[in-house]
Write a protein that holds these residues in place. Structure first.
Motif, short mmCIF file in Angstrom:
data_model
loop_
_atom_site.label_atom_id
_atom_site.label_comp_id
_atom_site.label_asym_id
_atom_site.label_seq_id
_atom_site.Cartn_x
_atom_site.Cartn_y
_atom_site.Cartn_z
N GLU A 83 0.86 -1.18 0.00
CA GLU A 83 0.00 0.00 0.00
C GLU A 83 0.90 1.23 0.00
OE1 GLU A 83 -3.92 -0.80 2.44
OE2 GLU A 83 -2.17 -1.30 3.66
N GLY A 84 0.30 2.37 -0.25
CA GLY A 84 1.05 3.62 -0.19
C GLY A 84 1.79 3.93 -1.47
N LEU A 85 2.89 4.63 -1.33
CA LEU A 85 3.63 5.18 -2.45
C LEU A 85 4.32 4.09 -3.28
CD1 LEU A 85 4.02 8.23 -3.12
CD2 LEU A 85 6.25 8.07 -2.00
N PRO A 86 4.32 4.20 -4.61
CA PRO A 86 5.10 3.27 -5.44
C PRO A 86 6.58 3.36 -5.07
CG PRO A 86 3.63 4.59 -6.80
CD PRO A 86 3.59 5.19 -5.43
N ARG A 87 7.29 2.26 -5.29
CA ARG A 87 8.71 2.19 -4.92
C ARG A 87 9.52 3.32 -5.57
NH1 ARG A 87 12.60 -1.98 -3.92
NH2 ARG A 87 14.53 -0.87 -3.38
N ALA A 88 9.22 3.64 -6.83
CA ALA A 88 9.98 4.68 -7.53
C ALA A 88 9.92 6.00 -6.78
CB ALA A 88 9.47 4.86 -8.95
N ASP A 89 8.74 6.36 -6.29
CA ASP A 89 8.58 7.64 -5.60
C ASP A 89 9.22 7.63 -4.22
OD1 ASP A 89 7.19 8.23 -7.87
OD2 ASP A 89 5.26 8.55 -6.91
N ASP A 177 4.51 8.10 3.31
CA ASP A 177 5.68 7.44 2.76
C ASP A 177 6.72 8.44 2.27
OD1 ASP A 177 4.85 4.84 3.27
OD2 ASP A 177 3.82 4.64 1.35
N VAL A 178 6.28 9.56 1.69
CA VAL A 178 7.23 10.62 1.31
C VAL A 178 7.97 11.11 2.54
CG1 VAL A 178 7.44 12.99 0.46
CG2 VAL A 178 5.90 11.40 -0.69
N VAL A 179 7.23 11.37 3.61
CA VAL A 179 7.83 11.86 4.85
C VAL A 179 8.82 10.84 5.41
CG1 VAL A 179 7.34 12.49 7.25
CG2 VAL A 179 5.87 13.34 5.41
N HIS A 180 8.42 9.57 5.43
CA HIS A 180 9.30 8.54 5.99
C HIS A 180 10.60 8.41 5.18
CE1 HIS A 180 5.45 6.50 7.69
NE2 HIS A 180 5.89 7.45 8.48
N GLY A 181 10.47 8.39 3.85
CA GLY A 181 11.66 8.25 3.01
C GLY A 181 12.63 9.41 3.17
N ALA A 182 12.09 10.62 3.17
CA ALA A 182 12.95 11.81 3.32
C ALA A 182 13.53 11.90 4.72
CB ALA A 182 12.16 13.07 3.00
N ALA A 183 12.72 11.65 5.74
CA ALA A 183 13.19 11.77 7.12
C ALA A 183 14.27 10.74 7.41
CB ALA A 183 12.03 11.62 8.09
N PHE A 184 14.06 9.51 6.96
CA PHE A 184 15.06 8.47 7.22
C PHE A 184 16.38 8.83 6.55
CE2 PHE A 184 17.41 4.62 6.48
CZ PHE A 184 17.33 3.97 7.71
N PHE A 185 16.32 9.28 5.29
CA PHE A 185 17.58 9.55 4.61
C PHE A 185 18.20 10.88 5.00
CE2 PHE A 185 17.48 5.60 2.70
CZ PHE A 185 18.81 5.36 2.45
#
Length: 202
Positions: A83-89, A177-185
């Motif tokens: 669910e949520g954001l596609p892997r590419a995004d 998912d955008v927030v998680h990806g950016a925050a983690f990295f």
């Protein structure tokens, strides 16, 4: 005999000259554990047995419980795509944070994934070459802009950013998912930049 954590590792291999999707290397400033030093506790912290070959993960394995927690969060953010954001995004979000932070190594890894999953290699290369203000289409522009806002000053990310993501077609789970990806990295970049440096592709 085990090498002490205080030992430094001089490495005169050249730095990368630019951001790239090529296979960038990384060299630690401090001595990682040797493979033969890894105990069952260390290997449990690595999660994936193959990571024992990585200087970076063997360095982080000096605190295996924290490494395990870090790795499981990483895997959930990027691989749990039912669910949520596609892997590419998700990979685009990590690439944007890494590009903004100047982490050439992380940007190379996640831009390769972003290009692979999106089939938009030219756009990914433009992001690497021109920076986070380049125009990539409204959906990707919204993802990049939100990731940069979180990277620059997390508390400045807010309603305007969320509204732009919604206007670009993202639902609440995708925005998370955008927030998680950016925050983690945003955090992971700083860790890599503190513990070592990128090495130019061969």
């Amino acid at each position: 005999m085990s090498t002490t954590l205080g030992s430094t590792l001089p490495d005169d291999r050249p730095h990368p000259e630019r951001f790239t999707r090529a296979d960038v290397g990384w060299t630690p400033h401090l001595t990682p554990l040797a493979e033969e030093e890894l105990s069952d506790r260390h290997r449990d912290g690595l999660v994936d047995a193959g990571r024992a070959k990585s200087d970076y993960f063997r360095l982080l394995a000096r605190d295996p419980e924290v490494l395990k927690a870090r790795t499981l969060v990483d895997k959930d953010i990027f691989y749990n795509t039912a669910e949520g954001l596609p892997r590419a995004d998700r990979e685009l979000s990590a690439t944007a944070a890494s590009r903004r932070n100047g982490c050439v190594f992380c940007a190379s890894v996640h831009s390769r994934f972003a290009a692979h999953f999106s089939k938009r290699a030219d756009d990914v290369d433009r992001l690497l070459d021109e920076g986070v203000t380049t125009e990539l289409g409204e959906r990707w522009d919204a993802v990049v802009s939100a990731s940069v806002a979180l990277t620059d000053t997390p508390s400045a990310f807010g309603e305007t950013d969320i509204e732009r993501l919604r206007a670009a077609g993202l639902d609440d789970l995708e925005i998370a998912d955008v927030v998680h990806g950016a925050a983690f990295f945003n955090w992971a970049n700083r860790l890599m930049l503190s513990l070592g440096r990128a090495v130019a592709p061969a």
